[in-house]
Motif scaffolding. Structure first.
Motif, PDB file in Angstrom:
ATOM      1  N   MET A 376     -44.412   8.174  26.851  1.00 19.92           N
ATOM      2  CA  MET A 376     -43.564   9.067  26.057  1.00 19.92           C
ATOM      3  C   MET A 376     -42.094   8.671  26.180  1.00 19.92           C
ATOM      4  SD  MET A 376     -45.398  12.776  26.647  1.00 19.92           S
ATOM      5  CE  MET A 376     -44.476  13.548  25.328  1.00 19.92           C
ATOM      6  N   MET A 377     -41.687   8.214  27.368  1.00 21.04           N
ATOM      7  CA  MET A 377     -40.317   7.719  27.550  1.00 21.04           C
ATOM      8  C   MET A 377     -40.089   6.453  26.722  1.00 21.04           C
ATOM      9  SD  MET A 377     -38.621   9.697  29.636  1.00 21.04           S
ATOM     10  CE  MET A 377     -38.696  10.731  31.096  1.00 21.04           C
ATOM     11  N   LEU A 378     -41.098   5.601  26.659  1.00 17.19           N
ATOM     12  CA  LEU A 378     -40.976   4.397  25.842  1.00 17.19           C
ATOM     13  C   LEU A 378     -40.805   4.772  24.368  1.00 17.19           C
ATOM     14  CD1 LEU A 378     -43.653   2.003  27.413  1.00 17.19           C
ATOM     15  CD2 LEU A 378     -41.300   2.426  28.100  1.00 17.19           C
ATOM     16  N   GLY A 379     -41.556   5.773  23.930  1.00 15.82           N
ATOM     17  CA  GLY A 379     -41.398   6.257  22.566  1.00 15.82           C
ATOM     18  C   GLY A 379     -40.016   6.842  22.333  1.00 15.82           C
ATOM     19  N   ALA A 380     -39.485   7.542  23.357  1.00 14.99           N
ATOM     20  CA  ALA A 380     -38.130   8.093  23.240  1.00 14.99           C
ATOM     21  C   ALA A 380     -37.105   6.975  23.074  1.00 14.99           C
ATOM     22  CB  ALA A 380     -37.800   8.942  24.469  1.00 14.99           C
ATOM     23  N   ASN A 381     -37.329   5.850  23.761  1.00 14.24           N
ATOM     24  CA  ASN A 381     -36.442   4.700  23.614  1.00 14.24           C
ATOM     25  C   ASN A 381     -36.421   4.194  22.173  1.00 14.24           C
ATOM     26  OD1 ASN A 381     -35.353   4.436  26.134  1.00 14.24           O
ATOM     27  ND2 ASN A 381     -36.317   2.503  26.619  1.00 14.24           N
ATOM     28  N   ILE A 382     -37.577   4.227  21.530  1.00 12.71           N
ATOM     29  CA  ILE A 382     -37.645   3.809  20.127  1.00 12.71           C
ATOM     30  C   ILE A 382     -36.979   4.855  19.234  1.00 12.71           C
ATOM     31  CG2 ILE A 382     -39.195   3.328  18.189  1.00 12.71           C
ATOM     32  CD1 ILE A 382     -41.217   2.243  20.190  1.00 12.71           C
ATOM     33  N   GLY A 383     -37.275   6.113  19.496  1.00 17.91           N
ATOM     34  CA  GLY A 383     -36.735   7.188  18.669  1.00 17.91           C
ATOM     35  C   GLY A 383     -35.230   7.270  18.683  1.00 17.91           C
ATOM     36  N   THR A 384     -34.621   6.953  19.843  1.00 21.06           N
ATOM     37  CA  THR A 384     -33.163   7.067  19.935  1.00 21.06           C
ATOM     38  C   THR A 384     -32.451   6.004  19.104  1.00 21.06           C
ATOM     39  OG1 THR A 384     -31.357   7.401  21.528  1.00 21.06           O
ATOM     40  CG2 THR A 384     -32.808   5.536  21.932  1.00 21.06           C
ATOM     41  N   THR A 385     -33.157   4.932  18.740  1.00 26.14           N
ATOM     42  CA  THR A 385     -32.536   3.903  17.891  1.00 26.14           C
ATOM     43  C   THR A 385     -32.315   4.409  16.467  1.00 26.14           C
ATOM     44  OG1 THR A 385     -34.673   2.929  17.276  1.00 26.14           O
ATOM     45  CG2 THR A 385     -33.599   2.045  19.233  1.00 26.14           C
ATOM     46  N   SER A 386     -32.984   5.498  16.104  1.00 31.10           N
ATOM     47  CA  SER A 386     -32.787   6.046  14.756  1.00 31.10           C
ATOM     48  C   SER A 386     -31.350   6.507  14.556  1.00 31.10           C
ATOM     49  CB  SER A 386     -33.752   7.205  14.508  1.00 31.10           C
ATOM     50  OG  SER A 386     -33.492   8.292  15.399  1.00 31.10           O
ATOM     51  N   THR A 387     -30.696   6.957  15.662  1.00 34.05           N
ATOM     52  CA  THR A 387     -29.296   7.369  15.570  1.00 34.05           C
ATOM     53  C   THR A 387     -28.421   6.186  15.161  1.00 34.05           C
ATOM     54  OG1 THR A 387     -29.690   8.991  17.321  1.00 34.05           O
ATOM     55  CG2 THR A 387     -27.403   8.447  16.827  1.00 34.05           C
ATOM     56  N   ALA A 388     -28.652   5.033  15.815  1.00 32.03           N
ATOM     57  CA  ALA A 388     -27.875   3.836  15.495  1.00 32.03           C
ATOM     58  C   ALA A 388     -28.155   3.373  14.068  1.00 32.03           C
ATOM     59  CB  ALA A 388     -28.199   2.724  16.495  1.00 32.03           C
ATOM     60  N   ILE A 389     -29.400   3.487  13.637  1.00 34.02           N
ATOM     61  CA  ILE A 389     -29.756   3.057  12.288  1.00 34.02           C
ATOM     62  C   ILE A 389     -29.074   3.948  11.248  1.00 34.02           C
ATOM     63  CG2 ILE A 389     -31.667   2.818  10.654  1.00 34.02           C
ATOM     64  CD1 ILE A 389     -33.434   2.061  13.069  1.00 34.02           C
ATOM     65  N   LEU A 390     -29.063   5.268  11.495  1.00 33.98           N
ATOM     66  CA  LEU A 390     -28.382   6.184  10.579  1.00 33.98           C
ATOM     67  C   LEU A 390     -26.877   5.916  10.555  1.00 33.98           C
ATOM     68  CD1 LEU A 390     -30.236   9.521  11.408  1.00 33.98           C
ATOM     69  CD2 LEU A 390     -30.369   8.239   9.269  1.00 33.98           C
TER      70      LEU A 390
END
Length: 593
Positions: A376-390
């Motif tokens: 789940m932490m690994l998934g959070a690492n992926i999810g947080t990149t959405s901020t940079a993409i936006l």
């Protein structure tokens, strides 16, 4: 009637839990604002320092600045802004992005420290907090040299960006902040655009306040003709804002003066520290104390409510459900679904720190295992990149390609790390085992958590940064022997536990070394003396298991009186937990305490 009262009680606890979760998330937002006010200018200046052209220095600046700002989103958005402005090249920005990934782990560790009251809970919580940290460090150790030598992330994302048609930008999205900002904005508002300007080296940015002004307005000169002929950004005028506040719609006011100047006034908002005479650092310190009090209070109450909700059969059902694998051949997909869940949740809340901080107490309570939290932490690492993409899509058309490329580097860094450290079970066990080991050490020496936080996120990065300034050869001369020594120690530890007969008799344990080189006990004695914990009183942990152990130990003392060297195993267990010495326990028992 009892059933109705029971149902109402459960509903009230759930409502209370959701309310506390809201305040907990708000406290994390305030914590980020506080650290931004205290160290934001230093972090912004660090990003504009030419030394970041050195990849090792860039990595360490990313670690330290993100640990200071308590927000990888803020750090990554500053980097993207600089890349979009052409002040940073993509190859230079990649190591900094790697560093922000590491620095964001600080929040989870801070949350775990609030559970230090119970050793077993602390052990699990600290393991959960550091498993994220171990993954990030291990991934950087592999990918940073690869990036320096071959430009792995740079070339991959260059091909991706060239294949995509990116010409227009979009708008930044807030998601969770839409809910939290109404409360946090009443306390303090930080103008993060000033950080971008400081990092970009914009003239006059050093004189701008990180605290948002009363209002913002633009001045238009319309003396010669009705259309706008000039536009000027002016400092905020309290008088104009007071007039603005008196307006019924409270949105915009046009104020022509006798010279024909028209002021367009835009209200930013009213908050506690608006117009204060305190410095940014003083406001940051006050907000830091407020946020920590709110965070700790919300977390303690959340844990108490969770404990009352997760009792008996309900707790076992939840534990079995969350920690169980899918049935049959689908069992191997369980972890990947957990990664997907972590990514989706983080995309919604726009913060990996929130996800990590929410999961850490659950692991401490034993509801979720470290093995389940890891994906789940690994998934959070992926999810947080959405901020940079936006943030990248919010750039203008001529700079969106570079912005999008560095955002993709952030994404592919995490994806590559998952490919390395998750699919194969023996590779997956490395960060989990390291995190569990750190949790065990911390449960025995609670001060180790604070030392770990200071060492891993500040002292070690700053030391590596200082060694990197003269050149890579200085860092290599100091770092390579240390790394080789650590690898040798790790290999010997594995052989000692698995195949001790492979080693000479003397090396099958570390007992031949002086105690300071093989144990933290000497340091522990120093720390306890400094903290004043070496008194003749002992604190008995308030849980049933510990109380029962004390009773058993007291009974054993009665049985063993007269045996000067006898030391029952259960008494030794209490001594190892750092509760009381044998002589103290006997003294208290005989004294009737």
């Amino acid at each position: 009637k009892k059933q109705i009262i029971s149902i109402l009680s459960i509903v009230a606890k759930i409502v209370g839990l959701i309310t506390l979760l809201y305040f907990f998330i708000c406290s994390l937002d305030l914590l980020s604002s506080a650290f931004t006010l205290i160290g934001g200018r230093s972090a912004g200046n660090a990003f504009s320092n030419p030394i970041i052209q050195n990849p090792i220095c860039g990595l360490m600046i990313g670690v330290v600045s993100t640990a200071f700002l308590q927000s990888s989103s803020t750090s990554s958005s500053i980097i993207i802004t600089m890349v979009a402005a052409g002040l940073l090249g993509v190859p230079t920005a990649i190591p900094i992005i790697m560093g922000t990934n590491i620095g964001t782990s600080v929040t989870g560790i801070l949350v775990s420290v609030t559970q230090a009251g119970d050793r077993e809970v602390f052990r699990k919580a600290f393991s959960a907090a550091t498993v994220h940290d171990m993954f990030n460090w291990l991934t950087v150790i592999i990918l940073l040299p690869l990036e320096i030598i071959a430009g792995y992330l740079y070339h991959m994302t260059t091909a991706l960006v060239n294949a995509a048609d990116l010409t227009t930008g979009g708008d930044d999205q807030k998601f969770l902040k839409v809910i939290t900002e109404p409360l946090t904005n009443l306390i303090v508002q930080v103008d993060k655009k000033v950080l971008d300007e400081i990092a970009a080296g914009k003239p006059g940015s050093e004189n701008k306040s990180l605290l948002k002004e009363w209002c913002e307005y633009e001045v238009y000169n319309v003396t010669t003709k009705p259309d706008i002929t000039s536009k000027d950004s002016s400092p905020c005028s309290p008088l104009l804002c007071l007039q603005q506040l008196m307006e019924p719609n409270n949105v915009r006011l046009i104020l022509p003066d006798k010279h024909g100047i028209v002021c367009m006034v835009f209200l930013v908002g009213v908050y506690i520290f608006q117009g204060t005479t305190l410095s940014e650092a003083e406001v940051g310190a006050i907000v830091l104390v407020m946020s920590l009090i709110l965070l700790i209070a919300a977390l303690i109450l959340m844990v108490k409510i969770l404990k009352s909700l997760l009792q008996g059969s309900m707790a076992s059902v939840i534990q079995r459900t969350i920690n169980a694998d899918f049935p049959g051949r689908a069992a191997c997909l369980t972890g990947y679904v957990a990664i997907l869940v972590g990514a989706i949740v983080t995309m919604l809340v726009q913060s990996s720190s929130v996800v990590a901080s929410a999961l850490t107490p659950l692991v401490g309570l034993g509801v979720v295992s470290v093995e389940r939290v890891y994906p789940m932490m690994l998934g959070a690492n992926i999810g947080t990149t959405s901020t940079a993409i936006l943030a990248a899509f919010a750039a203008s058309g001529d700079s969106i390609q570079a912005s999008f490329q560095i955002a993709m580097c952030h994404l592919f860094f995490n994806l590559t790390g998952i490919i390395i450290w998750y699919p194969l079970p023996f590779m997956r066990s490395v960060p989990i085992s390291l995190a569990k080991y750190l949790g065990s050490v911390t449960s025995e020496y609670r001060w180790f958590a604070v030392m770990y936080l200071i060492m891993m996120f500040f002292l070690i990065p700053l030391t590596i940064f200082a060694l990197s300034i003269p050149g890579w050869y200085v860092l290599a001369a100091v770092g390579i022997p240390i790394i080789l020594l650590m690898i040798a120690i790790g290999i010997i530890n594995i052989i000692q536990s698995k195949k001790p007969n492979w080693l000479p008799a003397k090396m099958r344990t570390w007992e031949f070394l002086p105690e300071p080189l093989r144990s933290l006990k000497p340091l522990d004695r120093i720390v306890t003396r400094v903290l004043g914990c070496c008194c003749k009183c002992c604190t008995i942990e308030q849980d049933a298991g510990s109380l029962q152990e004390v009773k058993d130990a007291m009974a054993s003392i009665d049985e063993k009186k007269g045996e000067s060297k006898a030391e029952p195993s259960n008494i030794a267990g209490i001594q190892n937990k750092g509760m009381c010495t044998i002589s103290e326990l006997s003294y208290f028992h005989e004294s009737g305490v």
